[in-house]
Write a protein that holds these residues in place. Structure first.
Motif, PDB file in Angstrom:
ATOM      1  N   TYR A  31       0.827  -1.211   0.000  1.00  0.00           N
ATOM      2  CA  TYR A  31       0.000   0.000   0.000  1.00  0.00           C
ATOM      3  C   TYR A  31       0.856   1.253   0.000  1.00  0.00           C
ATOM      4  CZ  TYR A  31      -3.602   3.341   0.864  1.00  0.00           C
ATOM      5  OH  TYR A  31      -4.453   4.408   0.737  1.00  0.00           O
ATOM      6  N   ALA A  32       1.897   1.232   0.810  1.00  0.00           N
ATOM      7  CA  ALA A  32       2.726   2.435   0.915  1.00  0.00           C
ATOM      8  C   ALA A  32       3.321   2.794  -0.435  1.00  0.00           C
ATOM      9  CB  ALA A  32       3.830   2.216   1.949  1.00  0.00           C
ATOM     10  N   VAL A  33       3.803   1.804  -1.168  1.00  0.00           N
ATOM     11  CA  VAL A  33       4.490   2.103  -2.423  1.00  0.00           C
ATOM     12  C   VAL A  33       3.520   2.295  -3.584  1.00  0.00           C
ATOM     13  CG1 VAL A  33       6.145   1.173  -4.091  1.00  0.00           C
ATOM     14  CG2 VAL A  33       6.536   0.858  -1.648  1.00  0.00           C
ATOM     15  N   THR A  34       2.402   1.562  -3.604  1.00  0.00           N
ATOM     16  CA  THR A  34       1.540   1.609  -4.789  1.00  0.00           C
ATOM     17  C   THR A  34       0.130   2.102  -4.522  1.00  0.00           C
ATOM     18  OG1 THR A  34       0.679  -0.615  -4.476  1.00  0.00           O
ATOM     19  CG2 THR A  34       2.755  -0.412  -5.677  1.00  0.00           C
ATOM     20  N   ARG A  35      -0.237   2.343  -3.266  1.00  0.00           N
ATOM     21  CA  ARG A  35      -1.601   2.739  -2.903  1.00  0.00           C
ATOM     22  C   ARG A  35      -2.629   1.671  -3.254  1.00  0.00           C
ATOM     23  NH1 ARG A  35       1.360   5.809  -1.188  1.00  0.00           N
ATOM     24  NH2 ARG A  35       1.235   8.070  -1.004  1.00  0.00           N
ATOM     25  N   ILE A  36      -2.195   0.435  -3.381  1.00  0.00           N
ATOM     26  CA  ILE A  36      -3.136  -0.648  -3.678  1.00  0.00           C
ATOM     27  C   ILE A  36      -3.305  -1.516  -2.442  1.00  0.00           C
ATOM     28  CG2 ILE A  36      -3.520  -2.752  -5.041  1.00  0.00           C
ATOM     29  CD1 ILE A  36      -1.876  -1.541  -7.237  1.00  0.00           C
ATOM     30  N   ILE A  37      -4.535  -1.885  -2.127  1.00  0.00           N
ATOM     31  CA  ILE A  37      -4.757  -2.855  -1.057  1.00  0.00           C
ATOM     32  C   ILE A  37      -4.774  -4.228  -1.698  1.00  0.00           C
ATOM     33  CG2 ILE A  37      -6.342  -3.742   0.659  1.00  0.00           C
ATOM     34  CD1 ILE A  37      -7.009  -1.119   1.489  1.00  0.00           C
ATOM     35  N   ASN A  38      -3.810  -5.043  -1.335  1.00  0.00           N
ATOM     36  CA  ASN A  38      -3.661  -6.334  -1.978  1.00  0.00           C
ATOM     37  C   ASN A  38      -4.435  -7.415  -1.228  1.00  0.00           C
ATOM     38  OD1 ASN A  38      -2.817  -8.580  -3.360  1.00  0.00           O
ATOM     39  ND2 ASN A  38      -0.852  -8.685  -2.322  1.00  0.00           N
ATOM     40  N   PHE A  39      -5.637  -7.707  -1.708  1.00  0.00           N
ATOM     41  CA  PHE A  39      -6.462  -8.715  -1.042  1.00  0.00           C
ATOM     42  C   PHE A  39      -5.865 -10.106  -1.109  1.00  0.00           C
ATOM     43  CE2 PHE A  39     -10.420  -7.197   0.597  1.00  0.00           C
ATOM     44  CZ  PHE A  39     -10.484  -5.918   0.112  1.00  0.00           C
ATOM     45  N   ALA A  40      -4.868 -10.283  -1.948  1.00  0.00           N
ATOM     46  CA  ALA A  40      -4.277 -11.604  -2.068  1.00  0.00           C
ATOM     47  C   ALA A  40      -3.147 -11.820  -1.070  1.00  0.00           C
ATOM     48  CB  ALA A  40      -3.768 -11.809  -3.499  1.00  0.00           C
ATOM     49  N   GLN A  41      -2.918 -10.858  -0.174  1.00  0.00           N
ATOM     50  CA  GLN A  41      -1.787 -10.979   0.750  1.00  0.00           C
ATOM     51  C   GLN A  41      -1.891 -12.245   1.590  1.00  0.00           C
ATOM     52  OE1 GLN A  41       0.790  -9.034   0.574  1.00  0.00           O
ATOM     53  NE2 GLN A  41       1.848 -10.134   2.204  1.00  0.00           N
ATOM     54  N   GLY A  42      -3.093 -12.552   2.076  1.00  0.00           N
ATOM     55  CA  GLY A  42      -3.266 -13.751   2.892  1.00  0.00           C
ATOM     56  C   GLY A  42      -2.890 -15.002   2.123  1.00  0.00           C
ATOM     57  N   GLU A  43      -3.108 -14.975   0.805  1.00  0.00           N
ATOM     58  CA  GLU A  43      -2.805 -16.172   0.011  1.00  0.00           C
ATOM     59  C   GLU A  43      -1.302 -16.414  -0.073  1.00  0.00           C
ATOM     60  OE1 GLU A  43      -5.488 -17.808  -0.615  1.00  0.00           O
ATOM     61  OE2 GLU A  43      -6.657 -16.094   0.037  1.00  0.00           O
ATOM     62  N   PHE A  44      -0.489 -15.345  -0.005  1.00  0.00           N
ATOM     63  CA  PHE A  44       0.958 -15.557  -0.006  1.00  0.00           C
ATOM     64  C   PHE A  44       1.393 -16.264   1.272  1.00  0.00           C
ATOM     65  CE2 PHE A  44       1.527 -13.726  -3.898  1.00  0.00           C
ATOM     66  CZ  PHE A  44       1.103 -12.417  -3.984  1.00  0.00           C
ATOM     67  N   VAL A  45       0.720 -15.899   2.367  1.00  0.00           N
ATOM     68  CA  VAL A  45       1.019 -16.587   3.628  1.00  0.00           C
ATOM     69  C   VAL A  45       0.687 -18.074   3.479  1.00  0.00           C
ATOM     70  CG1 VAL A  45       0.450 -16.698   6.069  1.00  0.00           C
ATOM     71  CG2 VAL A  45       0.496 -14.498   4.920  1.00  0.00           C
ATOM     72  N   MET A  46      -0.460 -18.349   2.898  1.00  0.00           N
ATOM     73  CA  MET A  46      -0.871 -19.737   2.674  1.00  0.00           C
ATOM     74  C   MET A  46       0.129 -20.466   1.795  1.00  0.00           C
ATOM     75  SD  MET A  46      -2.430 -21.733   0.091  1.00  0.00           S
ATOM     76  CE  MET A  46      -3.293 -20.620  -0.995  1.00  0.00           C
ATOM     77  N   LEU A  47       0.566 -19.795   0.717  1.00  0.00           N
ATOM     78  CA  LEU A  47       1.497 -20.437  -0.199  1.00  0.00           C
ATOM     79  C   LEU A  47       2.802 -20.803   0.498  1.00  0.00           C
ATOM     80  CD1 LEU A  47       1.125 -18.416  -3.521  1.00  0.00           C
ATOM     81  CD2 LEU A  47       0.556 -20.808  -3.118  1.00  0.00           C
ATOM     82  N   GLY A  48       3.270 -19.877   1.358  1.00  0.00           N
ATOM     83  CA  GLY A  48       4.515 -20.157   2.077  1.00  0.00           C
ATOM     84  C   GLY A  48       4.401 -21.448   2.859  1.00  0.00           C
ATOM     85  N   GLY A  49       3.293 -21.569   3.616  1.00  0.00           N
ATOM     86  CA  GLY A  49       3.114 -22.761   4.436  1.00  0.00           C
ATOM     87  C   GLY A  49       2.947 -24.014   3.604  1.00  0.00           C
TER      88      GLY A  49
END
Lengths: 295, 327, 396
Positions: A31-49
């Motif tokens: 958000y800070a860099v692009t002003r976009i709220i990334n709703f997919a952020q939680g999915e990256f956490v899932m992918l890591g696990g």
């Protein structure tokens, strides 16, 4: 509530809060860099696990390379998501971008559900599972890894943003995209880096929490929401505040169970995050509105 | 000349649509889809409100399903637990939901853009938690059954066939009312607000008040749809009112076109048909495909699929009539 | 002239297409028409770990039946739709099965909430439903459930098993921790309502949501009330987290769980924290130690062997067993059905036949269905199971 119980609530809350903090960091960077709220952020956490499970348990790789690879693959997916979806959308409205990232989240979740099935999995613990006694309370060794990772990641991120060229460029974009481009910073390259870093941060969180919290293709939604609240406490600008916010949220949720106050039962525990979110938004609405008008 | 051609086509399209809609529930036509068509009608009702909200105020609501749910639960509890006349219950539900939207509208609309979206998201989720937890009223996570049918005198809406016409009657009524609002002075004011809030304010339009009014209107539409929903299924539970449901509603609005009233039918229709008919063939890939389609539509036609198609059609018309005048 | 030829070709193609289609149709009519049954299962969403084994069981059964020649020569076709654990989607799919696919009966849905949502639809359409969900409200009041049956034990039976065991062990003070989903909430209601009948006092009543990642706060609270046992009512993932958290907090209080943990996923997820956990479940999990004198022995062994051959060792799941029972009832009815009935007559016939099932030996138990009992599960169908060294053992 006895003293021992208080310490236990605090430690349990600290662990959970660190999880929220790690997720919130990713939201904040993008958000800070692009002003976009990334709703997919939680999915990256899932992918890591999920990736750490496949690499470490199924494929039998040694732990450290498996974890590193999980994070790198997730970062790559974040970069690809930016390149294919966000960058192509060009000058899209706020609404369009929100829906775009929601679509990306649904897409990633669907693919994960196909590849890994619907069952939950548990990647191996980093250093076993014997609980450790501490100040009258108990903590799981994996929880120590979670808290420790959060501290280390936050410090490293701060150093990166303040003392490296790329980091300072990202910070410049966060302060003012227009001014940044005036001094020759390529906004699109910065956005790409932001997405990759956010995906990596999310994956690091996922990798370190999955052995303790168990993971499945659909854990991204809940984690994303909690992490979002953490980021909102940080105003979506400050990584340090996002971490503080996440930890506070975890501790408040935990303490609320211990307090035994009237109509509040533990069934409403996850409503706390939502109420906090609304309170923050409403209390800071004036300042937030001014910020939106500027950008 | 273009205006005349355009309105001729528009009337033709609307007439064709009406005939099509009337014929659908008959078994010799498309009767086996009447259940699906009822749900499309209900979704359209909620989507129109969302279209007005997003299209004319530039703000998005990620919690619209909460109003749908409020209408549903109010109707369910009043008509089943308290034996209130279902029509009266529907009215009370609409007023209560609208009132609730009014109260929270002012504080919420002091926010903008992303933050407003997040506030509506939080609100929607809180409502969902309440629907689930206040089980002494709502029946809890498993919901409650046995909600009575709607009836007028001795005529009971007890078959899908009858309810189809009831739902689409309401739906078309809402579409026409919305069309009138858009064309009226209020509507022009709405468009002015969306264009530039400061300009609108400078000619004396109370921007904040307008936004709240549109918000309340969208809530009332959703509430009516929710009431009709429970009198159709005779059952209510929290599941259809979660975050994903709100997302689907926004998807319908966006595919239809954010400032397009009739596009709402298109948006609701294609989204429903996609998820309830076409994607069934793909087994468990349907979630991924749904997300992919969402992304593609937002990347390539962010103004709305329906609106884009309308534009394409209008351009074809232009070229066609130009050729006519040339020859 | 060219235009003329073109039209002849086009017409010729059209005529041949119609002819091929006509021939195709008639040759289809010579084969026996398939018997179409519908299934609405939760393949995605929160109940997917119940719905997927159900789907896999159904597919396995369909293949077995068709390879053996079908039902009286008619192939069996089961049309499965995903409800996404969503009552509204379920209702939509049920409408589709009834009106478009014209199925003769429907099995499923997976959850109680979804089942309750479609009872009116099934009754109005006069089509039989065999649900795979737990709530007793699905089949009571039986006067209003003429067309509805179900195969799994109700939550009440599971709670009865646990409370009977606790009473026998002299345990009188417990704490309960449940999730807020339909499954957990229903279990909680019964735990609270039935406790006094067994002299049990509930010292603490904690909740969590599906998707929560830590129950340590709730367990810390419970620990403070020093109960003699903890009863957890939730599905496998959250129950596994409860078990691990209890181990982390070094609580040696015995943990009892619901039948929601009746699969290997719980043991994998909880690791060594699973040892000592006790729960009631169908005898499927301990089929190897079931004595030969038990009427269910053969059926259970056969199902376990067939399922694990197809899907892998250790994948057996009692929820799949509910679907096995449900589809079996429909098949039994179809086997008795005469030729030439139209859809409405067939549906009524199947309903009547199912209501007369007597002494059916199934996976979930032994059943006798009557006009006043549309579940019909005979007592003794559940077993108390303890996890020892990561394996299921029968506690008797």
């Amino acid at each position: 509530m006895s003293a021992d119980q208080f310490v236990q609530y605090f430690i349990s809350g600290l662990t959970q809060g660190s999880i929220y903090a790690l997720v919130g960091l990713g939201f904040t960077i993008i958000y800070a860099v692009t002003r976009i709220i990334n709703f997919a952020q939680g999915e990256f956490v899932m992918l890591g696990g999920m990736l750490s499970f496949t690499l470490a348990s199924s494929a039998g790789l040694p732990l450290a390379p498996a974890l590193l690879l999980s994070v790198l693959i997730s970062a790559a997916i974040g970069a690809i998501m930016y390149l294919l979806a966000i960058r192509t959308a060009r000058r899209a409205s706020v609404v369009s971008l929100i829906i775009l990232t929601i679509g990306a989240a649904i897409f990633i979740r669907g693919i994960a559900g196909e590849l890994w099935g619907v069952d939950f999995v548990r990647p191996p613990f980093f250093t076993g599972s014997s609980s450790i006694s501490f100040l009258g309370a108990y903590i799981h060794p994996q929880a120590l890894w979670i808290i420790g990772t959060t501290i280390v990641v936050t410090v490293l991120l701060h150093l990166f943003l303040s003392y490296t060229m790329v980091g300072k460029a990202l910070k410049a974009c966060a302060i003012s995209p227009r001014a940044a481009s005036l001094v020759g910073i390529d906004a699109r390259a910065m956005a790409l880096i932001a997405f990759a870093i956010a995906a990596a941060l999310g994956a690091i969180g996922g990798v370190v929490m999955a052995p303790l919290t168990l993971t499945a293709y659909n854990v991204g939604v809940m984690l994303g929401l909690k992490g979002f609240v953490a980021a909102s406490i940080g105003g979506f600008k400050s990584p340090i505040l996002a971490v503080v916010g996440g930890i506070l949220l975890g501790i408040v949720e935990s303490m609320a169970v211990g307090v035994d106050w009237g109509p509040f039962t533990s069934a409403y525990k996850d409503a706390i995050a939502l109420v906090v979110l609304l309170l923050i938004l409403l209390l800071r609405s004036g300042r937030l509105a001014a910020e939106e008008r500027e950008s | 000349m273009l205006a005349k051609v355009k309105s001729k086509w528009a009337y033709f399209a609307v007439a064709a649509l009406l005939i099509f809609l009337i014929l659908i529930p008959f078994d010799w036509f498309l009767g086996q889809y009447k259940g699906l068509a009822i749900f499309i009608g209900l979704s359209t009702m909620v989507t129109v409100g969302l279209c007005l909200l997003i299209g004319y105020t530039g703000q998005v609501s990620l919690g619209q399903a909460a109003f749908y749910g409020l209408g549903a639960y109010f109707s369910a509890v009043l008509s089943k637990t308290h034996d209130v006349n279902p029509w009266l219950a529907m009215l009370i539900a609409a007023v209560a939901t609208g009132g609730f939207a009014y109260i929270i509208g002012y504080p919420i609309f002091r926010l903008r853009g992303n933050y407003l979206a997040m506030a509506t998201l939080g609100l929607g989720l809180i409502m969902w938690v309440l629907f689930r937890q206040l089980s002494q009223f709502t029946g809890g996570p498993d919901g409650m059954a046995g909600i009575p049918y709607l009836s007028i005198g001795s005529f009971v809406f007890d078959t899908s066939f009858k309810r189809y016409f009831l739902v689409w009657f309401f739906c078309l009524a809402i579409l026409l009312i919305s069309q009138n609002i858009v064309r009226s002075r209020t509507g022009r004011a709405l468009r002015a607000v969306h264009g530039s809030e400061s300009a609108a304010e400078s000619i004396g339009i109370n921007v904040d008040q307008f936004k709240v009014k549109v918000f309340v209107l969208s809530a009332v539409y959703a509430s009516l749809a929710g009431s009709l929903f429970v009198h159709h299924l005779r059952f209510v539970s929290p599941q259809p009112f979660d975050f994903l449901a709100s997302v689907k509603l926004v998807v319908m609005a966006v595919i239809g076109g954010l400032a397009s009233i009739w596009g709402a039918i298109f948006g609701a229709g294609t989204t429903r048909i996609l998820s309830d008919e076409l994607l069934l063939r793909f087994g468990e890939w349907d979630i991924a495909i749904y997300g992919l389609i969402l992304m593609l539509v937002m990347i390539f036609t962010p103004e709305g699929l329906f609106v884009k198609l309308k534009d394409v059609f209008t351009q074809w018309q232009l070229r066609h009539s130009q050729r006519e005048t040339e020859t | 002239m060219q235009k003329y030829i073109m039209w002849v070709i086009v017409l010729g193609v059209m005529v041949s297409l119609v002819a091929v289609a006509a021939i195709g149709c008639t040759s289809e009519e010579e084969e026996a028409e398939p018997y179409k049954v519908g299934a609405v299962l939760a393949l995605t969403g929160s109940a997917s770990n119940l719905g997927v084994p159900e789907e896999q069981t159904v597919e396995m059964m369909v293949d077995q039946i068709n390879e053996a020649g079908g039902i009286n020569g008619h192939p069996l076709e089961v049309i499965i739709y995903d409800t996404e654990t969503n009552a509204e989607k379920c209702a939509t799919m049920v409408n589709r099965l009834i009106e478009q696919d014209e199925v003769l009966a429907i099995i499923g849905p997976t959850t109680s909430g979804e089942s309750l949502a479609i009872i009116d639809t099934m009754t109005a359409a006069e089509t039989p439903l065999v649900s795979c969900a737990a709530s007793i409200l699905i089949v009571t009041p039986v006067e209003e459930r003429y067309w509805v049956f179900k195969t799994p034990q109700t939550d009440k039976e599971a709670v009865t098993e646990i409370y009977t065991y606790l009473e026998a062990e002299g345990i009188t003070e417990i704490a309960i921790i449940t999730d807020t989903s339909g499954f957990g909430a229903a279990g909680r209601d019964i735990l609270i309502a039935d406790a006094p009948d067994y002299g049990i006092t509930i010292l603490d009543d904690q909740n969590f949501s599906s998707g929560d990642t830590s129950m340590q706060a709730q367990l810390t609270h419970i620990k403070g009330t020093t109960p003699e046992a903890v009863v957890c009512w939730a599905t496998d993932k959250e129950s596994a987290i409860v078990a691990v958290d209890m181990q982390t907090l070094q609580m040696d209080t015995p943990l009892f769980c619901s039948h929601g943990i009746a699969n290997m996923g719980f043991i994998d997820g909880a690791g060594d924290a699973a040892d000592g956990v006790i729960f009631p479940a169908g005898k499927l999990l301990i089929v190897d130690v079931v004595p030969a004198s038990d009427p269910q022995k053969n059926v259970l062994t056969q199902y376990r062997d067939d399922y694990e051959t197809l899907y892998g060792e250790g994948t057996i799941n009692t929820f799949g067993g509910h679907a096995w029972d449900a589809l079996s009832w429909v098949v039994i009815a179809l086997e008795e059905m005469e030729e030439g009935l139209d859809t409405d007559e067939a549906r009524a016939f199947i309903r009547d036949e199912i209501e007369q099932i007597e002494g059916f030996i199934g996976i979930s138990g032994v059943f006798t269905i009557t006009t006043t009992d549309h579940l019909g599960m005979l007592p003794g169908s559940l077993a108390m199971i303890e996890i020892v060294d990561g394996k299921w053992t029968w506690l008797q």
